[in-house]
Design a protein around this motif. Structure first.
Motif, PDB file in Angstrom:
ATOM      1  N   GLU A 262       1.051  -0.754   0.195  1.00 45.10           N
ATOM      2  CA  GLU A 262       0.151  -0.374   0.004  1.00 45.10           C
ATOM      3  C   GLU A 262       0.991   0.641   0.199  1.00 45.10           C
ATOM      4  OE1 GLU A 262      -3.705   0.539  -0.101  1.00 45.10           O
ATOM      5  OE2 GLU A 262      -3.197  -2.118  -1.156  1.00 45.10           O
ATOM      6  N   PHE A 263       1.805   1.150   1.052  1.00 45.61           N
ATOM      7  CA  PHE A 263       2.498   2.555   0.646  1.00 45.61           C
ATOM      8  C   PHE A 263       3.717   2.963  -0.419  1.00 45.61           C
ATOM      9  CE2 PHE A 263       6.862   4.065   1.980  1.00 45.61           C
ATOM     10  CZ  PHE A 263       6.295   5.166   2.756  1.00 45.61           C
ATOM     11  N   VAL A 264       4.054   1.568  -1.217  1.00 46.91           N
ATOM     12  CA  VAL A 264       4.716   1.884  -2.183  1.00 46.91           C
ATOM     13  C   VAL A 264       3.875   2.024  -3.051  1.00 46.91           C
ATOM     14  CG1 VAL A 264       5.940   1.004  -4.382  1.00 46.91           C
ATOM     15  CG2 VAL A 264       6.752   0.572  -1.169  1.00 46.91           C
ATOM     16  N   ARG A 265       2.432   1.725  -3.765  1.00 45.65           N
ATOM     17  CA  ARG A 265       1.727   1.846  -4.346  1.00 45.65           C
ATOM     18  C   ARG A 265       1.036   3.642  -4.287  1.00 45.65           C
ATOM     19  NH1 ARG A 265      -2.041  -1.898  -3.151  1.00 45.65           N
ATOM     20  NH2 ARG A 265      -1.116  -3.651  -5.003  1.00 45.65           N
ATOM     21  N   THR A 270       1.410   9.210  -6.498  1.00 46.27           N
ATOM     22  CA  THR A 270       2.199  10.670  -6.714  1.00 46.27           C
ATOM     23  C   THR A 270       3.291  10.379  -7.750  1.00 46.27           C
ATOM     24  OG1 THR A 270       4.479  10.349  -5.613  1.00 46.27           O
ATOM     25  CG2 THR A 270       2.249  10.788  -4.288  1.00 46.27           C
ATOM     26  N   GLY A 271       3.685   9.456  -7.939  1.00 48.93           N
ATOM     27  CA  GLY A 271       4.503  10.047  -9.715  1.00 48.93           C
ATOM     28  C   GLY A 271       5.923  10.595  -9.225  1.00 48.93           C
ATOM     29  N   ALA A 272       6.272   9.835  -7.950  1.00 47.30           N
ATOM     30  CA  ALA A 272       8.008  10.001  -7.477  1.00 47.30           C
ATOM     31  C   ALA A 272       8.604   8.699  -8.651  1.00 47.30           C
ATOM     32  CB  ALA A 272       7.451   9.261  -5.717  1.00 47.30           C
ATOM     33  N   PRO A 273       9.625   8.785  -8.734  1.00 49.31           N
ATOM     34  CA  PRO A 273      10.436   7.872  -9.542  1.00 49.31           C
ATOM     35  C   PRO A 273      10.791   7.203  -8.893  1.00 49.31           C
ATOM     36  CG  PRO A 273      12.029  10.101  -9.650  1.00 49.31           C
ATOM     37  CD  PRO A 273      10.480  10.439  -8.530  1.00 49.31           C
ATOM     38  N   ARG A 274      11.187   5.566  -9.338  1.00 52.96           N
ATOM     39  CA  ARG A 274      11.667   4.687  -8.490  1.00 52.96           C
ATOM     40  C   ARG A 274      12.904   4.832  -7.780  1.00 52.96           C
ATOM     41  NH1 ARG A 274      15.485   0.353 -10.017  1.00 52.96           N
ATOM     42  NH2 ARG A 274      14.442  -2.003  -9.037  1.00 52.96           N
ATOM     43  N   GLU A 275      14.426   5.800  -8.131  1.00 50.50           N
ATOM     44  CA  GLU A 275      14.994   5.811  -7.323  1.00 50.50           C
ATOM     45  C   GLU A 275      14.978   6.884  -6.323  1.00 50.50           C
ATOM     46  OE1 GLU A 275      15.211   7.813 -11.177  1.00 50.50           O
ATOM     47  OE2 GLU A 275      15.447   5.027 -11.203  1.00 50.50           O
ATOM     48  N   THR A 276      14.187   7.380  -6.066  1.00 48.52           N
ATOM     49  CA  THR A 276      13.391   7.882  -4.695  1.00 48.52           C
ATOM     50  C   THR A 276      12.364   7.312  -3.994  1.00 48.52           C
ATOM     51  OG1 THR A 276      13.455  10.512  -6.688  1.00 48.52           O
ATOM     52  CG2 THR A 276      12.239  10.650  -4.218  1.00 48.52           C
ATOM     53  N   ILE A 294      14.494   0.011   3.842  1.00 45.16           N
ATOM     54  CA  ILE A 294      14.894  -0.646   3.245  1.00 45.16           C
ATOM     55  C   ILE A 294      15.095  -0.830   2.080  1.00 45.16           C
ATOM     56  CG2 ILE A 294      16.821  -1.444   5.469  1.00 45.16           C
ATOM     57  CD1 ILE A 294      15.308  -3.835   4.440  1.00 45.16           C
ATOM     58  N   GLU A 295      16.256  -0.496   1.198  1.00 45.42           N
ATOM     59  CA  GLU A 295      16.221  -0.472  -0.554  1.00 45.42           C
ATOM     60  C   GLU A 295      15.532  -1.474  -1.116  1.00 45.42           C
ATOM     61  OE1 GLU A 295      19.313   1.458  -2.489  1.00 45.42           O
ATOM     62  OE2 GLU A 295      18.723   0.711  -3.971  1.00 45.42           O
ATOM     63  N   ARG A 296      16.066  -2.917   0.051  1.00 42.24           N
ATOM     64  CA  ARG A 296      15.739  -3.857  -0.755  1.00 42.24           C
ATOM     65  C   ARG A 296      14.010  -4.591  -0.823  1.00 42.24           C
ATOM     66  NH1 ARG A 296      17.866  -7.944   4.464  1.00 42.24           N
ATOM     67  NH2 ARG A 296      15.892  -7.896   4.297  1.00 42.24           N
ATOM     68  N   VAL A 297      13.444  -3.691   0.508  1.00 49.47           N
ATOM     69  CA  VAL A 297      12.138  -4.443   0.099  1.00 49.47           C
ATOM     70  C   VAL A 297      11.086  -3.368   0.066  1.00 49.47           C
ATOM     71  CG1 VAL A 297      11.596  -5.502   2.834  1.00 49.47           C
ATOM     72  CG2 VAL A 297      11.343  -3.313   2.167  1.00 49.47           C
ATOM     73  N   LEU A 298      12.006  -2.049  -0.795  1.00 44.62           N
ATOM     74  CA  LEU A 298      10.954  -1.054  -1.358  1.00 44.62           C
ATOM     75  C   LEU A 298      11.157  -1.368  -2.738  1.00 44.62           C
ATOM     76  CD1 LEU A 298      11.721   1.877   1.012  1.00 44.62           C
ATOM     77  CD2 LEU A 298       9.834   0.847   0.392  1.00 44.62           C
ATOM     78  N   THR A 299      12.608  -1.720  -3.892  1.00 49.21           N
ATOM     79  CA  THR A 299      12.953  -2.381  -4.969  1.00 49.21           C
ATOM     80  C   THR A 299      12.013  -3.107  -4.693  1.00 49.21           C
ATOM     81  OG1 THR A 299      14.957  -1.598  -4.568  1.00 49.21           O
ATOM     82  CG2 THR A 299      14.502  -3.436  -6.226  1.00 49.21           C
ATOM     83  N   ALA A 300      11.726  -4.382  -4.340  1.00 50.96           N
ATOM     84  CA  ALA A 300      10.935  -5.595  -4.370  1.00 50.96           C
ATOM     85  C   ALA A 300       9.577  -5.064  -4.858  1.00 50.96           C
ATOM     86  CB  ALA A 300      11.203  -6.468  -3.412  1.00 50.96           C
ATOM     87  N   ALA A 301       8.696  -4.294  -3.519  1.00 53.27           N
ATOM     88  CA  ALA A 301       7.152  -3.776  -3.573  1.00 53.27           C
ATOM     89  C   ALA A 301       7.497  -2.965  -5.139  1.00 53.27           C
ATOM     90  CB  ALA A 301       7.224  -3.021  -2.480  1.00 53.27           C
ATOM     91  N   TYR A 302       7.852  -2.194  -5.081  1.00 49.92           N
ATOM     92  CA  TYR A 302       8.455  -1.511  -7.019  1.00 49.92           C
ATOM     93  C   TYR A 302       8.264  -1.891  -7.964  1.00 49.92           C
ATOM     94  CZ  TYR A 302       9.359   2.104  -9.220  1.00 49.92           C
ATOM     95  OH  TYR A 302       8.671   3.648 -10.794  1.00 49.92           O
TER      96      TYR A 302
END
Ligand code: ZN
Length: 307
Positions: A262-265, A270-276, A294-302
């Protein structure tokens, strides 16, 4: 000697903590504390390095769940042999293919009659080994060929082993695409492998076929498939949390996974790019025990949400 109320409370708390420590059997000579911690019935845990090992030992049978790394596998095998007079291990189960759960397979192999895993696990072990070899530094020694299971199952597997009944189930993609839930039916204890990281950001292995969305479903199904008083063994836990817990801990992990998606969705909306997005370090709202994101879980969710 006088003792302040504060000091009294502290020492009382310590006494309570000591008396509620997990039961630890004495070794054969009664001198060395056993490394095998009983959970319930004939089932317990071994925590060395890597994913929590589970075991069932009765007078006639032995099952070990996961093998950590070679060094801690040797320590675990020695402790098991101390209990069983080194009789054969009926089954070594791999809950999934990751190296901190299968790296000690070669140590257990001569002692184990069978190694048992989900049908996808040997392929996932070999693919992970091939990726590691490809990414290895030039001139590095070739990694050893993975030691893989000789008994494989697709959806369910069940067998009486000594006084226990061991049931394995595969619920589909979650932490990887080969996660087995291992139920010790008599003891009413379930080894979850890495399907639960207890209050710790999980590994989400997309190259290994993971799915966060389906992981949420799997948590629901496992909770429903077991009794309210089932004790669960977790592959990993946060520094101040235990490697065992209850249905409530299982459902907390489900809620964490839901909140992560939900958070990453919302970030993507908002249009935030992946790197952000992948560099956000605030805690996940509602889940402060996990620490900063952490980047690990955010990357996987994104990547799952935008695939
Ligand atoms: Zn894992």
């Amino acid at each position: 000697m006088t003792i302040s109320r504060r000091g009294f409370l502290q020492s009382s708390a310590l006494a309570v903590a000591a008396s509620s420590l997990p039961w630890r059997a004495l070794g054969a000579q009664g001198a060395q504390p056993d490394l095998l911690t009983l959970v319930r019935g004939t089932v317990g845990t071994f925590t060395g390095s890597g994913g929590t090992i589970g075991w069932h030992i009765d007078t006639a049978s032995t099952v070990v769940v996961d093998s950590q790394f070679p060094a801690s596998a040797k320590t675990c095998l020695d402790a098991v042999n101390g209990r069983t007079s080194a009789r054969a291990i009926d089954y070594l189960v791999n809950t999934h293919h990751h190296g901190d759960h299968t790296g000690g397979n070669g140590v257990f192999r001569p002692a184990a009659t069978h190694i048992l895993a989900h049908a996808n696990v040997p392929r996932l072990q070999r693919e992970a080994a091939a990726r590691a070899a490809k990414n290895a530094a030039p001139g590095a020694p070739a990694p050893a060929e993975p030691v893989v299971a000789d008994v494989l199952f697709d959806t369910t597997w069940k067998q009486a082993v000594g006084s226990e009944v061991i049931a394995l189930a595969y619920y589909g993609a979650a932490h990887t695409s080969g996660d087995a839930v291992v139920t010790f039916e008599k003891a009413n204890v379930v080894h979850m492998g890495d399907l639960v990281f207890n209050r710790r950001h999980p590994v989400i292995d997309r190259p290994g076929g993971a799915s966060i969305a389906h992981w949420v479903v799997v948590m629901e199904q496992v909770a429903r498939a077991h009794a309210a008083d089932t004790i669960y063994i977790f592959g990993h836990a946060g520094p101040t949390f235990g490697a065992t817990g209850s249905r409530a801990d299982l459902l907390h992990h489900r809620d964490y996974l839901t909140a992560l998606l939900e958070f990453v969705r919302a970030q993507i909306a908002t249009g935030a790019p992946r790197e952000t997005v992948i560099r956000i370090t605030t805690p996940l709202p509602g889940f402060p025990d996990h620490g900063p994101l952490i980047e690990r879980v955010l990357t996987a969710a994104y990547d799952e949400l935008t695939a």
